[in-house]
Design a protein around this motif. Structure first.
Motif, PDB file in Angstrom:
ATOM      1  N   TRP A  70       0.821  -1.215   0.000  1.00  0.00           N
ATOM      2  CA  TRP A  70       0.000   0.000   0.000  1.00  0.00           C
ATOM      3  C   TRP A  70       0.850   1.257   0.000  1.00  0.00           C
ATOM      4  N   GLN A  71       2.075   1.145   0.526  1.00  0.00           N
ATOM      5  CA  GLN A  71       2.938   2.331   0.542  1.00  0.00           C
ATOM      6  C   GLN A  71       3.307   2.740  -0.885  1.00  0.00           C
ATOM      7  N   ARG A  72       3.535   1.738  -1.731  1.00  0.00           N
ATOM      8  CA  ARG A  72       3.888   2.086  -3.110  1.00  0.00           C
ATOM      9  C   ARG A  72       2.684   2.678  -3.829  1.00  0.00           C
ATOM     10  N   VAL A 131      -1.111  10.399  -6.836  1.00  0.00           N
ATOM     11  CA  VAL A 131      -1.216  11.706  -7.492  1.00  0.00           C
ATOM     12  C   VAL A 131       0.185  12.218  -7.797  1.00  0.00           C
ATOM     13  N   GLN A 132       0.363  12.725  -9.000  1.00  0.00           N
ATOM     14  CA  GLN A 132       1.651  13.330  -9.346  1.00  0.00           C
ATOM     15  C   GLN A 132       1.580  14.834  -9.076  1.00  0.00           C
ATOM     16  N   LEU A 174      -3.289  21.079  -4.986  1.00  0.00           N
ATOM     17  CA  LEU A 174      -4.405  20.817  -4.070  1.00  0.00           C
ATOM     18  C   LEU A 174      -5.565  20.174  -4.836  1.00  0.00           C
ATOM     19  N   PHE A 175      -5.898  20.750  -5.991  1.00  0.00           N
ATOM     20  CA  PHE A 175      -7.024  20.215  -6.763  1.00  0.00           C
ATOM     21  C   PHE A 175      -6.674  18.807  -7.287  1.00  0.00           C
ATOM     22  N   ARG A 176      -5.415  18.629  -7.647  1.00  0.00           N
ATOM     23  CA  ARG A 176      -5.015  17.280  -8.098  1.00  0.00           C
ATOM     24  C   ARG A 176      -5.169  16.284  -6.950  1.00  0.00           C
ATOM     25  N   ALA A 177      -4.822  16.713  -5.733  1.00  0.00           N
ATOM     26  CA  ALA A 177      -4.920  15.820  -4.574  1.00  0.00           C
ATOM     27  C   ALA A 177      -6.374  15.404  -4.350  1.00  0.00           C
TER      28      ALA A 177
END
Ligand code: PMP
Length: 488
Positions: free
Chosen positions: A96-98, A104-105, A223-226
């Motif tokens: 899950w860490q990977r 998101v880039q 922020l919007f990408r996140a």
């Protein structure tokens, strides 16, 4: 001290304790001179005999990791060789860490490429305001005064919407800028970044579309990408967002939010014209789309006519206005605010509570003691005087040292000069040479929805450097330009 021990294991308990402490010392997490817990205390905490702990400490002592000192207990000794810290990218991480990394880039936090050679006396045209102008001594006094005045109340959570007298001061400052509001419509946030985040949480769900200026503030794009939002850029020019091109974009993409920085935009420095402001409000009303107005440096004007805030043109409940004390006072205060009316205000208050309960009461009270409307304006005047000279120095140095093909519009305020490089030159490639020559800037790609659109732009912050360093920085940049031209 909480040491995990396993009584079922064959390894004796004293060895388990010693192994845990050894790892902590060799990894540096127990620093030299740290005093280990008294054997009696640790034995009691772990539910083992005192002899067990003494044996563990004796083992560490014989390894040369700790020393016992008569009367002052057992201390960690300095180590020549510390174990390397566990680093990312290791195959030992759970899956899950990977996945977390892939999700998101974001745009890169660093301005240059890893592995760039960096000059020891780098002159940086990145950042925001000049820390040398932070009113540190006055703020220290305000903090002391407020602790004496308000005592324990400074350390409580306080009103979730923000310290009421600070909200009242903000309402007065805004009134002096032509934005009429009431303290009950102001929510204090941890920087304006949190205000943007709360609005995104309140109004948008993954897959929704946000319309932004192209280019725009990279922290908002990330922020919007996140939030897994789709981003649509509306082209902008020297007078801000080209609102004339907006309507077809609204019809085609149905954005759920329009994000705009109408004054001295980050990164372009452009100011939205009055006609476009009116048109934007009208379109947002017609298409029922909320407007998010980010006024991060609206007061830093060096010349030209003031434009009303979108909020001041709002016939009611269409605009959420976001402001901050980061750029004019100090970003470390983390005090921003949002002004909104109607049900959205209550929603934002609820979200503020579930996100972080409250913004530091102590800092809010200290700021309220420090800042009055008069003091705020005095600070604005002082910063504007200093920054105007720096802007002029930057523009003059660009004309002197950089090739004529570099195109820029002189900003009438704010912090940034936004420049286009000649003949499609790459700002990222230039940056590598610039950093080696001793100067850096923010390359343009990060400010665009489609990063390729920004490849030949650079953003130069003129506020953080002295006039002399600005001249020297641009001279170095000129060298980097020459080198890049020779390579092509
Ligand atoms: N808006 C813009 C346009 C910015 O450039 C920044 C940060 N630099 C922010 C908002 C967020 O700033 P803060 O959280 O410090 O108020």
């Amino acid at each position: 001290m909480r040491i995990p021990i396993d009584r079922e294991q064959a390894t004796p308990l004293y060895e388990q304790i010693a192994a845990f402490l050894r790892q902590s010392i060799l990894s540096g997490s127990l620093a030299p001179e740290t005093r280990l817990p008294a054997t009696r205390q640790l034995a009691q905490d772990l539910g083992v005999s005192r002899i067990t702990v003494e044996n563990a400490y004796a083992a560490l002592e014989s390894d040369g990791l700790v020393a016992r000192r008569a009367g002052s207990g057992t201390h960690v000794l300095p180590q020549d060789l510390l174990l390397p810290r566990q680093s990312g990218g290791s195959m030992e991480w759970p899956l899950w860490q990977r996945d977390a990394l892939d999700a998101v880039q974001f745009t890169q936090a660093a301005t240059g490429e890893d592995g760039d050679t960096v000059h020891p006396n780098l002159i940086s045209f990145t950042g925001f305001g000049d820390p040398r102008m932070f009113p540190i001594a006055e703020f220290l006094k305000a903090l002391k005064d407020v602790i004496y005045r308000d005592g324990y109340a400074c350390m409580e959570f306080g009103d979730m919407r923000g310290y009421p007298p600070l909200r009242a001061t903000i309402a007065h400052v805004l009134a002096s800028q032509g934005v009429q509001t009431h303290p009950d419509n102001i929510l204090i946030t941890s920087g304006s970044q949190q205000a943007l985040a709360l609005i995104a949480q309140a109004l948008l769900k993954p897959g929704d579309t946000v319309l932004v200026e192209s280019p725009t503030y990279d922290g908002a794009l990330d922020l919007f990408r996140a939030h897994q939002l789709k981003l649509i850029g509306c082209p902008a020019d020297a007078h801000g967002m080209q609102v004339e091109q907006l309507e077809p974009l609204l019809q085609q993409h149905h954005p759920k939010l329009i994000y705009t920085i109408p004054n001295f935009q980050n990164p372009s420095g452009a100011c939205l014209s009055l006609a476009r402001r009116r048109q934007l409000i009208a379109l947002a009303g017609r298409y029922n789309i909320p407007l998010l107005e980010d006024d991060f440096v609206g007061e830093l004007r060096y010349e030209g006519r003031v434009q009303p805030a979108l909020k001041a043109l709002d016939p009611g409940g269409r605009v959420m206005y976001v402001g901050t004390f980061s750029k004019l006072l100090m970003p470390g205060l983390r005090i921003g605010f949002v002004v909104a009316e109607g049900p959205i205000y209550e929603r934002l208050v609820q979200l503020k509570r579930v996100n972080d309960l409250a913004t530091s009461t102590l800092i809010q009270r200290g700021l309220e003691v420090y800042i009055s409307v008069g003091r705020y304006h005095a600070h604005v005047r002082r910063s504007s005087q200093v920054y105007r000279k720096r802007r002029d120095a930057l523009v003059a140095a660009i004309q002197r040292y950089l090739p004529a093909g570099v195109h820029l519009v002189v900003p009438q305020g704010g912090l940034f000069v936004w420049a286009r490089l000649p003949d499609g030159m790459s700002a990222a490639r230039l940056l590598t040479l610039a950093r080696a020559a001793g100067v850096e800037y923010a390359p343009g790609a990060r400010f665009f929805v489609q990063t390729a659109d920004g490849e030949s732009y650079m953003r130069l912050n003129f506020a953080t450097q002295t006039v002399e360093d600005i001249g020297e920085g641009v001279r170095r940049l000129g060298q980097a330009f020459n080198q890049l031209s020779q390579q092509r």
